[in-house]
Design an enzyme around this catalytic site. Sequence first.
Site, PDB file in Angstrom:
ATOM      1  N   ARG A  92      30.679  18.410  28.201  1.00 47.38           N
ATOM      2  CA  ARG A  92      31.820  18.302  29.108  1.00 47.38           C
ATOM      3  C   ARG A  92      32.298  16.850  29.134  1.00 47.38           C
ATOM      4  NH1 ARG A  92      31.876  16.911  35.292  1.00 47.38           N
ATOM      5  NH2 ARG A  92      34.081  17.171  35.648  1.00 47.38           N
ATOM      6  N   HIS A 209      41.142  24.864  43.124  1.00 50.30           N
ATOM      7  CA  HIS A 209      39.722  24.547  42.939  1.00 50.30           C
ATOM      8  C   HIS A 209      39.322  23.687  44.128  1.00 50.30           C
ATOM      9  CE1 HIS A 209      36.134  23.294  40.422  1.00 50.30           C
ATOM     10  NE2 HIS A 209      36.142  22.390  41.393  1.00 50.30           N
ATOM     11  N   ASN A 212      33.625  19.990  46.103  1.00 53.35           N
ATOM     12  CA  ASN A 212      33.449  18.620  46.560  1.00 53.35           C
ATOM     13  C   ASN A 212      34.668  17.789  46.147  1.00 53.35           C
ATOM     14  OD1 ASN A 212      32.006  16.756  47.853  1.00 53.35           O
ATOM     15  ND2 ASN A 212      30.227  16.908  46.508  1.00 53.35           N
ATOM     16  N   ARG A 242      36.712  11.575  48.721  1.00 52.69           N
ATOM     17  CA  ARG A 242      37.907  10.906  48.171  1.00 52.69           C
ATOM     18  C   ARG A 242      39.102  11.092  49.097  1.00 52.69           C
ATOM     19  NH1 ARG A 242      37.423  13.496  42.282  1.00 52.69           N
ATOM     20  NH2 ARG A 242      35.451  14.322  43.054  1.00 52.69           N
ATOM     21  N   ASP A 284      29.958  17.282  53.277  1.00 49.65           N
ATOM     22  CA  ASP A 284      29.653  18.697  53.047  1.00 49.65           C
ATOM     23  C   ASP A 284      30.389  19.543  54.078  1.00 49.65           C
ATOM     24  OD1 ASP A 284      28.338  21.290  53.112  1.00 49.65           O
ATOM     25  OD2 ASP A 284      26.834  20.364  51.821  1.00 49.65           O
ATOM     26  N   GLY A 332      33.174  25.797  45.390  1.00 51.82           N
ATOM     27  CA  GLY A 332      32.300  25.920  46.571  1.00 51.82           C
ATOM     28  C   GLY A 332      32.993  26.377  47.843  1.00 51.82           C
ATOM     29  N   GLY A 334      36.414  27.216  48.196  1.00 50.10           N
ATOM     30  CA  GLY A 334      37.358  28.303  47.924  1.00 50.10           C
ATOM     31  C   GLY A 334      36.671  29.653  47.812  1.00 50.10           C
ATOM     32  N   GLU A 335      35.472  29.666  47.228  1.00 49.89           N
ATOM     33  CA  GLU A 335      34.755  30.932  47.047  1.00 49.89           C
ATOM     34  C   GLU A 335      34.018  31.373  48.299  1.00 49.89           C
ATOM     35  OE1 GLU A 335      32.009  30.565  43.715  1.00 49.89           O
ATOM     36  OE2 GLU A 335      33.575  29.522  42.607  1.00 49.89           O
TER      37      GLU A 335
HETATM   38  P1  AMP Z   1      31.282  22.497  44.590  1.00 50.67           P
HETATM   39  O1  AMP Z   1      31.713  21.086  44.318  1.00 50.67           O
HETATM   40  O2  AMP Z   1      32.147  23.529  43.929  1.00 50.67           O
HETATM   41  O3  AMP Z   1      29.808  22.734  44.353  1.00 50.67           O
HETATM   42  O4  AMP Z   1      31.500  22.729  46.172  1.00 50.67           O
HETATM   43  C1  AMP Z   1      30.786  21.984  47.112  1.00 50.67           C
HETATM   44  C2  AMP Z   1      31.423  22.159  48.478  1.00 50.67           C
HETATM   45  O5  AMP Z   1      31.431  23.558  48.825  1.00 50.67           O
HETATM   46  C3  AMP Z   1      30.666  21.448  49.597  1.00 50.67           C
HETATM   47  O6  AMP Z   1      31.580  20.766  50.440  1.00 50.67           O
HETATM   48  C4  AMP Z   1      30.038  22.588  50.356  1.00 50.67           C
HETATM   49  O7  AMP Z   1      29.893  22.287  51.719  1.00 50.67           O
HETATM   50  C5  AMP Z   1      31.065  23.680  50.190  1.00 50.67           C
HETATM   51  N1  AMP Z   1      30.523  24.999  50.509  1.00 50.67           N
HETATM   52  C6  AMP Z   1      29.610  25.719  49.833  1.00 50.67           C
HETATM   53  N2  AMP Z   1      29.349  26.880  50.512  1.00 50.67           N
HETATM   54  C7  AMP Z   1      30.120  26.868  51.638  1.00 50.67           C
HETATM   55  C8  AMP Z   1      30.315  27.765  52.743  1.00 50.67           C
HETATM   56  N3  AMP Z   1      29.667  28.919  52.829  1.00 50.67           N
HETATM   57  N4  AMP Z   1      31.186  27.402  53.715  1.00 50.67           N
HETATM   58  C9  AMP Z   1      31.866  26.234  53.642  1.00 50.67           C
HETATM   59  N5  AMP Z   1      31.730  25.363  52.631  1.00 50.67           N
HETATM   60  C10 AMP Z   1      30.870  25.659  51.634  1.00 50.67           C
END
Ligand code: AMP
Length: 404
Positions: A92, A209, A212, A242, A284, A332, A334-335
């Site tokens: 990547r 997307h 984080n 950011r 987070d 994270g 969005g899903e």
């Molecule tokens: P990623 O960079 O795609 O791994 O996403 C990380 C972000 O997703 C972090 O801010 C997590 O707090 C957030 N996240 C993961 N699960 C949840 C959830 N169930 N509710 C709210 N935020 C979440």
Amino acid sequence: MRVLVVNAGSSSLKSQLIETDGKMSLMKCLAEKVGTPDAYMNVSFAPDFHKTTYNVGGMSVQECLAKLLEVLVDDPESPISSLEQIDGVGNRIVAGGEYFSKAALIDDAAREDLAKCEELAPLHNPPADACIDMMRELMPEVPQVAVFDTAFHTTMPPKAYMYPLPMRYYDDYRIRRYGAHGTSHRYAAQQAANLLGRPLRDLGLITCHLGNGGSITAVNHGKSIDTTMGFTPLEGLMMGTRSGSIDPAILTYIMRREGISFDEMDRILNRESGVLGVSGLSADMRDVLAAADEGDEHAELAIDMYVYRIQKAIGGFYAAMTRTDAVVMTAGIGENSAELRERIFDGLAHMGMILDRERNHVIGQIGVNRIISIDDSPIKICVVTTDEEMRIARETDNLVSQRG
Ligand code: AMP
């Protein structure tokens, strides 16, 4: 095909060995805090994925990868006993500049172009390039592929990618919008087309997307026509740490007032701002949502701002496209966050994006792609799970297979 995916960051290394035929992960590795004395590396193998932790204190990203390759060959749980049993490596790469509009097999000419991209992502590209050089030497027979975060966005028209600066900055330094998260946006768009049962080339999609890092892309007929991230991944949405887009004059104002250096300002914008900076608590989203539930005002403000900026970006891209069939949520937040999705789409119903609250909250469907808008919502809302390593493995498989 057995593909080793290498995702080398500025202070992390993520890797997986993936069997692309069965879409199965055979090994997972995560090294964090790389470059510090506390650095560690977790490695686990299918089927149980019991983690073994290695101390990689003081090692560089490339040295961590060398250690991982040793483990891959020596560990009795590993499915391989020689590096030649790997069919291809998918690397990547954050920035491909104007040199790479798609994933590329790395030969000497491509390696030269990669070197030219280093200054566009000085924290991320050089360690990834160092890893590629090491692997080309250690396993010369195994094809190396580079998969770029920026490649999907090379279809943007000049009106979207140019900045209103004196032309010489583009001519001399190639300062323009490159975007990021390209593999994720491309994948989310394709998954949404599958969900809608229509060819991607017929659709107008807005892909979000939200992890984080966060970015939103307007995908018209399968092509990125605009995206919120810019010359670097700092532009656009408010993110975990950011700032996203702010008035550029704020930078010079703060630097003058506080007499701080360029590097310090860069650190404040990239690492101390966003959700963390406003909430004063955490980057987070789960922590910040919990604090807001307890009545924390700064946490509530951070969420309000986060949501508002996403709504404005979706509205902007709605205007940028000739048609919008669906908005697609991934990564994270969005899903996984039904609460944030509800807050975002509560403000967008007047544009024809009408959330079905029950579908949005359905439990037991986490990880399954689905439509969460009401049946006759003029614009559908989709949730799509992203798996960056799997996508890189598939792109690598494609290129290696074509090579014959
Ligand atoms: P990623 O960079 O795609 O791994 O996403 C990380 C972000 O997703 C972090 O801010 C997590 O707090 C957030 N996240 C993961 N699960 C949840 C959830 N169930 N509710 C709210 N935020 C979440």
